[in-house]
Design an enzyme around this catalytic site. Structure first.
Site: not given
Length: 194
Positions: A82, A152, A154
């Site tokens: 990220n 997406h 995490h």
């Protein structure tokens, strides 16, 4: 800390410090995080829900891994650091296909997202001995997804005491390592595909 003003610092409060006289000198140490400005201003955030070069998650796989911060690729998904991490080693697992909702993933995409998530946890534990993880997806803009059009997941490593006064009071995260260095360490420690 001997480098703080008044404790042997080269910048005593009555001297001109690193800002060359801008503002009044004070005893505070500043941690500058200018890379976060792109996130705050929405730079590179898609302006539409369409697939293609306007979507960073569609564009990233076309770049070399080191440049894109891709740690691992699989057949239907990839793991990438990220750019605006909550904690050091914060990865995202992303399907290549531009799809917004988890229920729309194919069985192969579900399998690759799950496997890459497990492998990401193993790699982070190897590199930095994470005590735990926050793992999840924000489905839709209303649920907090920064890029809602491209799913997406995490993978956020956690350590005891990682939420201290810095993010709570100072609204600042201290990241001890450059993202390129983190990517390199995780890629070298990524588990072999089973």
């Amino acid at each position: 800390m001997t480098d703080l003003p008044g404790n042997g610092s080269p910048y005593e409060p009555d001297e001109v410090g690193p800002q060359q006289g801008v503002g009044d000198p004070d005893p505070f140490l500043r941690l500058w995080t200018p890379h976060r400005m792109a996130y705050i201003t929405g730079e590179n955030k898609p302006t539409s829900a369409d697939a293609g070069s306007g979507c960073p998650f569609c564009r990233i796989p076309s770049l070399p891994d080191a440049e894109a911060l891709i740690v691992q690729r699989a057949g239907a998904a990839y793991a990438v650091l990220n750019l605006y991490p909550y904690n050091p080693g914060h990865l995202m697992v992303v399907p290549y296909r531009h799809v917004a909702d988890y229920t729309e993933l194919t069985p192969d995409e579900v399998a690759d997202v799950a496997r890459l998530t497990q492998e990401a946890m193993q790699a982070v534990r190897t590199v930095s001995a994470a005590h735990g993880f926050n793992i999840g997806m924000n489905q839709g803009e209303i649920a907090g997804a920064g890029i809602a059009a491209h799913l997406h997941q995490h993978v956020v490593p956690r350590w005891g005491g990682d939420t201290n006064f810095m993010p709570v009071v100072g609204q600042t995260k201290v990241l001890p390592q450059l993202l390129a260095d983190t990517r390199s360490l995780l890629a070298k420690s990524w588990p072999a595909e089973s």
